[in-house]
Write a protein that holds these residues in place. Structure first.
Motif, PDB file in Angstrom:
ATOM      1  N   PHE A   1       2.796 -13.891  -7.600  1.00 43.64           N
ATOM      2  CA  PHE A   1       2.569 -12.558  -7.306  1.00 43.64           C
ATOM      3  C   PHE A   1       1.059 -12.418  -6.520  1.00 43.64           C
ATOM      4  O   PHE A   1       0.085 -12.769  -6.888  1.00 43.64           O
ATOM      5  CB  PHE A   1       2.396 -11.701  -8.479  1.00 43.64           C
ATOM      6  N   GLU A   2       1.405 -11.948  -5.205  1.00 44.14           N
ATOM      7  CA  GLU A   2       0.039 -11.506  -4.522  1.00 44.14           C
ATOM      8  C   GLU A   2      -0.622 -10.299  -4.933  1.00 44.14           C
ATOM      9  O   GLU A   2       0.133  -9.469  -5.355  1.00 44.14           O
ATOM     10  CB  GLU A   2       0.525 -11.700  -2.970  1.00 44.14           C
ATOM     11  N   THR A   3      -1.856 -10.053  -4.496  1.00 44.13           N
ATOM     12  CA  THR A   3      -2.360  -8.872  -4.996  1.00 44.13           C
ATOM     13  C   THR A   3      -1.723  -7.652  -4.680  1.00 44.13           C
ATOM     14  O   THR A   3      -1.675  -6.755  -5.442  1.00 44.13           O
ATOM     15  CB  THR A   3      -3.810  -8.887  -4.470  1.00 44.13           C
ATOM     16  N   PRO A   4      -1.359  -7.419  -3.363  1.00 40.31           N
ATOM     17  CA  PRO A   4      -0.549  -6.284  -2.912  1.00 40.31           C
ATOM     18  C   PRO A   4       0.844  -5.836  -3.813  1.00 40.31           C
ATOM     19  O   PRO A   4       0.906  -4.929  -4.035  1.00 40.31           O
ATOM     20  CB  PRO A   4      -0.149  -6.559  -1.422  1.00 40.31           C
ATOM     21  N   ASP A   5       1.466  -7.152  -4.207  1.00 37.21           N
ATOM     22  CA  ASP A   5       2.658  -7.040  -4.902  1.00 37.21           C
ATOM     23  C   ASP A   5       2.473  -6.381  -6.351  1.00 37.21           C
ATOM     24  O   ASP A   5       2.835  -5.464  -6.788  1.00 37.21           O
ATOM     25  CB  ASP A   5       3.360  -8.385  -5.164  1.00 37.21           C
ATOM     26  N   VAL A   6       1.214  -6.775  -7.066  1.00 36.05           N
ATOM     27  CA  VAL A   6       0.780  -6.302  -8.280  1.00 36.05           C
ATOM     28  C   VAL A   6       0.425  -4.996  -8.224  1.00 36.05           C
ATOM     29  O   VAL A   6       0.542  -4.157  -9.030  1.00 36.05           O
ATOM     30  CB  VAL A   6      -0.306  -7.249  -8.970  1.00 36.05           C
ATOM     31  N   VAL A   7      -0.784  -4.759  -7.158  1.00 38.59           N
ATOM     32  CA  VAL A   7      -1.082  -2.992  -6.969  1.00 38.59           C
ATOM     33  C   VAL A   7       0.076  -2.169  -6.915  1.00 38.59           C
ATOM     34  O   VAL A   7       0.084  -1.083  -7.405  1.00 38.59           O
ATOM     35  CB  VAL A   7      -1.993  -3.148  -5.932  1.00 38.59           C
ATOM     36  N   ARG A   8       1.188  -2.554  -6.134  1.00 41.39           N
ATOM     37  CA  ARG A   8       2.315  -1.618  -5.773  1.00 41.39           C
ATOM     38  C   ARG A   8       3.036  -1.374  -7.164  1.00 41.39           C
ATOM     39  O   ARG A   8       3.655  -0.344  -7.394  1.00 41.39           O
ATOM     40  CB  ARG A   8       3.241  -2.370  -4.848  1.00 41.39           C
ATOM     41  N   ARG A   9       3.249  -2.183  -7.812  1.00 42.58           N
ATOM     42  CA  ARG A   9       3.547  -2.247  -9.304  1.00 42.58           C
ATOM     43  C   ARG A   9       3.057  -1.218  -9.991  1.00 42.58           C
ATOM     44  O   ARG A   9       3.566  -0.367 -11.014  1.00 42.58           O
ATOM     45  CB  ARG A   9       3.974  -3.465  -9.980  1.00 42.58           C
ATOM     46  N   GLY A  10       1.642  -1.372 -10.039  1.00 41.11           N
ATOM     47  CA  GLY A  10       0.885  -0.364 -10.804  1.00 41.11           C
ATOM     48  C   GLY A  10       0.397   0.969 -10.431  1.00 41.11           C
ATOM     49  O   GLY A  10      -0.027   1.642 -11.002  1.00 41.11           O
ATOM     50  N   GLY A  11       0.581   0.894  -8.953  1.00 38.95           N
ATOM     51  CA  GLY A  11       0.189   2.448  -8.361  1.00 38.95           C
ATOM     52  C   GLY A  11       1.288   2.879  -7.735  1.00 38.95           C
ATOM     53  O   GLY A  11       2.488   2.872  -8.102  1.00 38.95           O
ATOM     54  N   ARG A  12       1.319   3.430  -6.452  1.00 41.31           N
ATOM     55  CA  ARG A  12       2.264   4.003  -5.690  1.00 41.31           C
ATOM     56  C   ARG A  12       3.177   2.822  -4.858  1.00 41.31           C
ATOM     57  O   ARG A  12       2.519   1.660  -4.886  1.00 41.31           O
ATOM     58  CB  ARG A  12       1.680   4.862  -4.657  1.00 41.31           C
ATOM     59  N   PRO A  13       4.334   3.177  -4.683  1.00 41.53           N
ATOM     60  CA  PRO A  13       5.307   2.226  -3.854  1.00 41.53           C
ATOM     61  C   PRO A  13       4.437   1.931  -2.580  1.00 41.53           C
ATOM     62  O   PRO A  13       4.726   0.446  -2.366  1.00 41.53           O
ATOM     63  CB  PRO A  13       6.319   2.886  -3.487  1.00 41.53           C
ATOM     64  N   ASP A  14       3.740   2.608  -1.768  1.00 32.56           N
ATOM     65  CA  ASP A  14       3.264   2.348  -0.772  1.00 32.56           C
ATOM     66  C   ASP A  14       1.855   1.841  -0.871  1.00 32.56           C
ATOM     67  O   ASP A  14       1.150   1.583   0.122  1.00 32.56           O
ATOM     68  CB  ASP A  14       3.250   3.380   0.357  1.00 32.56           C
ATOM     69  N   GLN A  15       1.286   1.836  -1.954  1.00 35.71           N
ATOM     70  CA  GLN A  15       0.127   1.265  -2.116  1.00 35.71           C
ATOM     71  C   GLN A  15      -0.266  -0.222  -2.187  1.00 35.71           C
ATOM     72  O   GLN A  15       0.600  -0.854  -2.815  1.00 35.71           O
ATOM     73  CB  GLN A  15      -0.732   1.801  -3.467  1.00 35.71           C
ATOM     74  N   THR A  16      -1.147  -0.702  -1.247  1.00 37.21           N
ATOM     75  CA  THR A  16      -1.519  -2.147  -1.389  1.00 37.21           C
ATOM     76  C   THR A  16      -2.758  -2.420  -1.756  1.00 37.21           C
ATOM     77  O   THR A  16      -3.232  -3.563  -1.837  1.00 37.21           O
ATOM     78  CB  THR A  16      -1.245  -2.767   0.133  1.00 37.21           C
TER      79      THR A  16
END
Length: 507
Positions: free
Chosen positions: A260-275
């Motif tokens: 899991f790279e950082t953008p993958d984790v952030v998308r799951r915890g925030g908005r779908p388009d958020q990286t």
């Protein structure tokens, strides 16, 4: 007064000079006849013995931390000894007047002036530096063999270093190592490990594998079993973890191994388009929590790797770790991070990566730059190569990209151009700044990093600008190197054309 000038002053100066020369002779001494050959034979013998010990130890599944620490010290000492031997041989060739097929190559004034303007020193680029003159001055001052005495002292120091490593408990070390089981698939011993092993990180890899194979206590807090791999940027954290996860013992233990790279984790915890995260990064922790709760990880033992983990509030993380997890029993987490504070999130002592010692890094770089060629047959190029390796800050990617470029253009003038570009370079990563200066590209840099599909052009294609092909009008991507373990990525740089005619290339 005349007596003082004509008699006393010259006598005093003579006495002072005599004492200075006596001090120099007493301090540096003269190597006894044959001492240099004695040191060489002893060093070669020690390197042979230590090399066999290192090979034997690396071929076994060692879990004892003290043995691994001593193995690390032996490996570093072995490379120092080899480096001392090689440098001495190269100095011998140059002092004897042998310059190989690159004899007489001098730098151009523009290159030297540019380096001087950058305010940096580069001995390999100083055309006025005369090795023969320096050797004659050394012989006049010290007596004897000049640079040869330097070589004897270098060899003697390497012998003393290795003997101190093997003097006390080497027999016990060998006996203890032989008590551990052999690996099933032992890699072929070469200067450079490209497939199953990672260069210079054997001990660190074994520590990670040992953590992954340990069975954590179940049914009580902390419910997460976490190891942090900490190190500076480009020190090789991800590469090390990839090789550990590719170990046959690890692959046989976990049903799932996912990255899991950082953008993958952030998308799951925030908005779908958020990286990217906001403020203090609550999206990252929320993303980790959601990943850990996914039903697929409850079906079997899983290994989850979080790359470049973002700093997480320690109290919030402790609360997560103290809560029962949906992960299957025996699952593990690995975090790679640059922040030493993140190491506190682990449940065991972190694995801390330091940059390779210069002597060890030289062998990694040399494997890419020289391939199977013997540097002693190209002493002038070897001198430039040693200085290039010293400027690369012991990073693996720099050696792979620039070393491969050098080997494809095995010419002293080109190597000096690369060194001059490195000395002037202030951009990071360094290989990008160097390529921007060397490549005949009339465009601006758009991006660099990983891409999912293989680029059409190589660095050598662009450098040669061969006729017979073209590039898209909007820009093009250049292939630098490929990563194949777990993530099949091509490391590349992309240029955006700015309206000027691009170079004509061919595939």
């Amino acid at each position: 007064m005349e007596f003082t000038k004509e008699v006393v002053v010259p006598a005093a100066l003579s006495e002072i000079l005599s004492r200075i020369f006596s001090f120099l002779f007493d301090t540096f001494g003269r190597q006894a006849p044959g001492a240099r050959d004695v040191h060489r034979r002893r060093l070669e013998q020690l390197l042979g013995n230590i090399g066999s010990m290192v090979e034997e130890a690396e071929g076994r599944h060692i879990t004892n931390q003290q043995l691994l620490a001593h193995l690390k010290a032996l490996t570093v000492g072995m490379y120092r000894g080899r480096f001392a031997l090689e440098v001495t041989d190269l100095d011998d060739v140059r002092n004897a007047g042998g310059e190989g097929d690159d004899d007489g190559v001098e730098g151009d004034d523009a290159t030297d002036a540019a380096v001087a303007a950058a305010g940096k020193r580069s001995f390999a680029l100083r055309t006025s530096f005369n090795k023969a003159k320096r050797s004659r001055v050394t012989r006049l001052i010290l007596g004897g063999g000049g640079a040869g005495d330097d070589g004897a002292e270098r060899l003697a120091a390497a012998v003393e270093d290795l003997e101190s490593l093997t003097r006390d408990y080497m027999r016990e070390f060998i006996m203890l190592v032989q008590g551990y089981p052999r690996k099933v698939d032992r890699p072929v011993r070469t200067t450079l490990y490209m497939d199953r092993c990672v260069f210079g990180r054997h001990v660190e890899k074994e520590r990670i594998v040992d953590f992954l194979l340990q069975r954590p206590p179940s049914g009580r807090a902390p419910f997460l079993s976490v190891l942090a791999v900490v190190g500076a940027k480009k020190v090789g954290k991800t590469t090390l973890v990839k090789h550990a996860c590719d170990d046959e013992r690890v692959r046989g233990r976990f049903a799932r191994i996912e990255w899991f790279e950082t953008p993958d984790v952030v998308r799951r915890g925030g908005r779908p388009d958020q990286t990217v995260w906001e403020s203090d990064g609550p999206e990252y922790l929320a993303g980790v929590r959601r990943i850990l709760g996914e039903p697929r990880f409850a079906a079997g033992r899983s290994l989850l790797v979080f790359e470049d983990a973002w700093p997480i509030d320690e109290s919030a993380w402790s609360a997560l770790a103290a809560s029962p997890s949906a992960l299957a029993d025996g699952s593990k987490l690995l975090l790679t991070c640059r922040d030493a504070d993140l190491a506190r999130l682990g449940t065991v002592e972190p694995v801390v990566l330091h940059t390779l010692q210069q002597e060890e890094y030289w062998y990694y770089f040399k494997a890419f730059a020289f391939g199977g060629a013997d540097p002693r047959e190209h002493p002038r190029i070897a001198a430039v190569a040693r200085e290039i390796s010293e400027h690369l800050e012991s990073t693996f990617l720099e050696a792979r990209v620039l070393g491969t470029l050098l080997r494809a253009n095995f010419d002293a003038r080109f190597w000096r151009r690369v060194l001059a570009a490195i000395v002037r370079c202030e951009r990071r990563p360094m290989h990008v700044g160097v390529l921007l200066e060397l490549l005949p590209v009339r465009g601006r840099l758009q991006s660099y990093g990983y891409c999912r599909s293989p680029p059409k052009f190589t660095v050598q294609d662009v450098l040669s600008a061969r006729a017979g092909g073209g590039v898209p009008e909007d820009g093009f991507t250049i292939h630098l190197c490929r990563e194949t373990l777990y993530m099949d990525h091509w490391y590349s740089i992309t240029f955006k054309n700015d309206g000027a005619p691009p170079p004509v290339l061919t595939t």
